[in-house]
Design a protein around this motif. Sequence first.
Motif, PDB file in Angstrom:
ATOM      1  N   TYR A  76      59.650 -14.185 -41.458  1.00 33.24           N
ATOM      2  CA  TYR A  76      58.964 -12.955 -42.013  1.00 33.24           C
ATOM      3  C   TYR A  76      57.423 -12.853 -41.287  1.00 33.24           C
ATOM      4  O   TYR A  76      57.181 -11.469 -41.094  1.00 33.24           O
ATOM      5  CB  TYR A  76      58.728 -13.359 -43.473  1.00 33.24           C
ATOM      6  CG  TYR A  76      57.840 -12.104 -43.833  1.00 33.24           C
ATOM      7  CD1 TYR A  76      58.294 -10.912 -44.498  1.00 33.24           C
ATOM      8  CD2 TYR A  76      56.436 -12.478 -44.271  1.00 33.24           C
ATOM      9  CE1 TYR A  76      57.566  -9.976 -44.957  1.00 33.24           C
ATOM     10  CE2 TYR A  76      55.590 -11.436 -44.999  1.00 33.24           C
ATOM     11  CZ  TYR A  76      55.994  -9.955 -45.195  1.00 33.24           C
ATOM     12  OH  TYR A  76      55.507  -9.047 -45.523  1.00 33.24           O
ATOM     13  N   HIS A  80      56.180  -9.501 -39.934  1.00 38.09           N
ATOM     14  CA  HIS A  80      54.942  -9.019 -40.407  1.00 38.09           C
ATOM     15  C   HIS A  80      54.038  -8.575 -39.158  1.00 38.09           C
ATOM     16  O   HIS A  80      53.259  -7.405 -39.166  1.00 38.09           O
ATOM     17  CB  HIS A  80      54.358  -9.978 -41.289  1.00 38.09           C
ATOM     18  CG  HIS A  80      53.242  -9.489 -41.947  1.00 38.09           C
ATOM     19  ND1 HIS A  80      52.974  -8.292 -42.922  1.00 38.09           N
ATOM     20  CD2 HIS A  80      51.768  -9.715 -41.824  1.00 38.09           C
ATOM     21  CE1 HIS A  80      51.782  -8.190 -43.414  1.00 38.09           C
ATOM     22  NE2 HIS A  80      50.920  -9.078 -42.643  1.00 38.09           N
ATOM     23  N   ASN A  84      52.784  -4.976 -38.295  1.00 36.54           N
ATOM     24  CA  ASN A  84      51.340  -4.538 -38.230  1.00 36.54           C
ATOM     25  C   ASN A  84      50.825  -4.121 -37.024  1.00 36.54           C
ATOM     26  O   ASN A  84      50.001  -3.220 -36.836  1.00 36.54           O
ATOM     27  CB  ASN A  84      50.531  -5.971 -38.425  1.00 36.54           C
ATOM     28  CG  ASN A  84      50.240  -6.177 -39.883  1.00 36.54           C
ATOM     29  OD1 ASN A  84      50.349  -5.364 -40.685  1.00 36.54           O
ATOM     30  ND2 ASN A  84      49.951  -7.382 -40.242  1.00 36.54           N
ATOM     31  N   THR A  89      53.479  -0.647 -42.302  1.00 40.26           N
ATOM     32  CA  THR A  89      53.871  -1.763 -43.464  1.00 40.26           C
ATOM     33  C   THR A  89      55.404  -1.805 -43.982  1.00 40.26           C
ATOM     34  O   THR A  89      55.974  -0.564 -43.896  1.00 40.26           O
ATOM     35  CB  THR A  89      52.881  -1.975 -44.651  1.00 40.26           C
ATOM     36  OG1 THR A  89      53.169  -0.503 -45.300  1.00 40.26           O
ATOM     37  CG2 THR A  89      51.422  -1.922 -44.387  1.00 40.26           C
TER      38      THR A  89
END
Length: 100
Positions: A76, A80, A84, A89
């Motif tokens: 994850y 992420h 970013n 998001t």
Amino acid sequence: MSKKIVTRFDAADYLDSEEAMVAYLNAAMEEDDPDILLAAMADVAKAVGMSKLAKDAGIGRESLYKALKPGAQPRYQTIHKVMNALGMTLQAKPRSAVMQ
């Protein structure tokens, strides 16, 4: 008879705006197949520039290729960082909103 030139379709060629990238990733997330999401993320990464995205995400370029290939099981944290770096998001929404 004239020769016809056929080129391979590459979604990255059409991901030329933030809106197109967001729509493409959202459509991929609606599928029940993680490989589709990884492929879509790889297409977006290619459109942005794999080296630039890897640098912005703080991960190695080769690691980014490996994380986004079909069958990969990226952490994850990697997803992420990539999102970013793209300025995006992941967002949850009620399933009923998807079904309408």
